[in-house]
Design an enzyme around this catalytic site. Structure first.
Site, PDB file in Angstrom:
ATOM      1  N   ASN A   1     -34.392  56.058 -44.158  1.00  0.00           N
ATOM      2  CA  ASN A   1     -35.333  55.076 -43.600  1.00  0.00           C
ATOM      3  C   ASN A   1     -35.062  54.760 -42.126  1.00  0.00           C
ATOM      4  O   ASN A   1     -35.939  54.260 -41.427  1.00  0.00           O
ATOM      5  CB  ASN A   1     -35.323  53.760 -44.402  1.00  0.00           C
ATOM      6  CG  ASN A   1     -35.994  53.854 -45.753  1.00  0.00           C
ATOM      7  OD1 ASN A   1     -35.680  53.097 -46.665  1.00  0.00           O
ATOM      8  ND2 ASN A   1     -36.927  54.790 -45.910  1.00  0.00           N
TER       9      ASN A   1
ATOM     10  N   ASP B   1     -40.494  51.342 -54.679  1.00  0.00           N
ATOM     11  CA  ASP B   1     -41.358  52.167 -53.839  1.00  0.00           C
ATOM     12  C   ASP B   1     -42.815  51.711 -53.933  1.00  0.00           C
ATOM     13  O   ASP B   1     -43.242  51.205 -54.968  1.00  0.00           O
ATOM     14  CB  ASP B   1     -41.221  53.636 -54.273  1.00  0.00           C
ATOM     15  CG  ASP B   1     -41.738  54.592 -53.206  1.00  0.00           C
ATOM     16  OD1 ASP B   1     -41.887  54.181 -52.041  1.00  0.00           O
ATOM     17  OD2 ASP B   1     -42.009  55.758 -53.548  1.00  0.00           O
TER      18      ASP B   1
HETATM   19  C1  FPP Z   1     -40.320  51.453 -50.109  1.00  0.00           C
HETATM   20  O1  FPP Z   1     -41.700  51.365 -49.942  1.00  0.00           O
HETATM   21  C2  FPP Z   1     -39.688  50.182 -49.767  1.00  0.00           C
HETATM   22  C3  FPP Z   1     -38.800  50.005 -48.733  1.00  0.00           C
HETATM   23  C4  FPP Z   1     -38.366  51.086 -47.850  1.00  0.00           C
HETATM   24  C5  FPP Z   1     -38.260  48.670 -48.426  1.00  0.00           C
HETATM   25  C6  FPP Z   1     -37.919  47.810 -49.596  1.00  0.00           C
HETATM   26  C7  FPP Z   1     -37.821  46.428 -49.108  1.00  0.00           C
HETATM   27  C8  FPP Z   1     -38.229  45.349 -49.804  1.00  0.00           C
HETATM   28  C9  FPP Z   1     -38.749  45.399 -51.186  1.00  0.00           C
HETATM   29  C10 FPP Z   1     -38.166  44.053 -49.113  1.00  0.00           C
HETATM   30  C11 FPP Z   1     -37.319  43.055 -49.804  1.00  0.00           C
HETATM   31  C12 FPP Z   1     -35.898  43.372 -49.795  1.00  0.00           C
HETATM   32  C13 FPP Z   1     -34.975  42.672 -49.122  1.00  0.00           C
HETATM   33  C14 FPP Z   1     -33.541  42.938 -49.429  1.00  0.00           C
HETATM   34  C15 FPP Z   1     -35.304  41.674 -48.104  1.00  0.00           C
HETATM   35  P1  FPP Z   1     -42.402  52.333 -48.912  1.00  0.00           P
HETATM   36  O2  FPP Z   1     -42.480  51.618 -47.591  1.00  0.00           O
HETATM   37  O3  FPP Z   1     -41.690  53.644 -48.864  1.00  0.00           O
HETATM   38  O4  FPP Z   1     -43.811  52.495 -49.553  1.00  0.00           O
HETATM   39  P2  FPP Z   1     -44.771  53.771 -49.483  1.00  0.00           P
HETATM   40  O5  FPP Z   1     -44.068  54.876 -50.238  1.00  0.00           O
HETATM   41  O6  FPP Z   1     -45.988  53.289 -50.199  1.00  0.00           O
HETATM   42  O7  FPP Z   1     -45.004  54.076 -48.034  1.00  0.00           O
END
Ligand code: FPP
Length: 251
Positions: A71, A23
């Protein structure tokens, strides 16, 4: 560097299975005035570094929460960007996965993914099937309640067809119908990004997992941050409902 990490190396107890909620990509990007997708791109680099470090520490299974059922309701551009990142990451990373002995697996309601993502996953899973150093399990279109619902539906079907008896169901029956049937339960669950929630992740499987919450945004997570989590895990006593004295007698 934290005072802990510069202390003389203590013997680390290495969990067999580490699960991570990656996250903080969005906040990492926002802090720098960048689009959220840049956070996800840097998140891919952090995943590569963490996977390599996990293999070096001797961790056998690493499960990462890459895309939750929830998501799907993010803005379409972000969902599309995450799906293209997934496809391009699988294509570009598969040769190094093979070289580094990483077996790829996926859990979640994969039938909801775009066909290109499903195909890339199938090909990479097949290409890495013989790799034995570490298993990387990517949770995609995953939520624990959805997984338990799908498992329950399947069990109900087998009971209705007479292949299972309702009176002989056990915890193992449920575990065996989850997407994670082939993997051990996680020993350590890490969430980055400062929030202290489980967010519908491996609820059944993490019943006895140690929890570690890190304030580091996922794109900044690295070997040192993983070591900190492993040091905290090493200091914990896992009792599985028993007393401290019972556990010490078993050691
Ligand atoms: C959460 O951060 C992260 C995600 C929803 C996506 C995770 C994806 C990756 C780490 C990319 C690499 C993985 C692959 C398999 C290609 P958030 O967007 O919720 O962050 P925030 O809480 O700060 O908004």
């Amino acid at each position: 560097m934290s005072p802990q990490s510069s202390a003389p190396t203590t013997e680390l107890r290495i969990p067999e299975h580490v699960a991570i909620i990656m996250d903080g990509n969005g906040r990492w990007a926002k802090q720098r005035g960048l689009p959220r997708t840049d956070g996800h791109i840097r998140g891919q680099d952090a995943l590569r570094a963490t996977l390599r470090a996990a293999a070096e520490f001797g961790i056998r299974y690493l499960t990462v929460y890459a895309f939750s059922t929830e998501n799907w309701s993010r803005p379409k551009e972000e969902v599309d960007a995450l799906m293209s990142l997934l496809v391009s990451a699988i294509h570009s990373e598969t040769p190094s996965l093979i070289e580094e002995g990483v077996r790829l697996e996926a859990i979640g309601n994969l039938s909801r993914l775009p066909e290109a993502a499903q195909q890339a996953l199938r090909e990479s899973i097949q290409a890495t099937a013989a790799c034995e150093r570490i298993t990387l399990i990517v949770a995609l279109s995953y939520s624990s309640r959805d997984e338990i619902l799908r498992a329950t539906t399947q069990i109900a079907r087998e009971v209705a067809e007479g292949r299972l008896s309702a009176d002989s169901l056990t915890e193992e029956t449920i575990s065996a119908h989850l997407d994670t049937a082939a993997f051990p339960d996680p020993d350590l669950l890490i969430r980055t990004g400062g929030e202290e929630r489980i967010s519908n992740y491996l609820l059944w499987q993490a019943a006895y997992a140690e929890l570690f919450f890190s304030s580091v945004y996922w794109p900044d997570f690295d070997r040192e941050a993983l070591r900190e989590a492993l040091e905290a895990y090493t200091a914990r006593e896992r009792r599985f409902g028993k007393t401290s004295e019972q556990i010490q007698l078993e050691d």
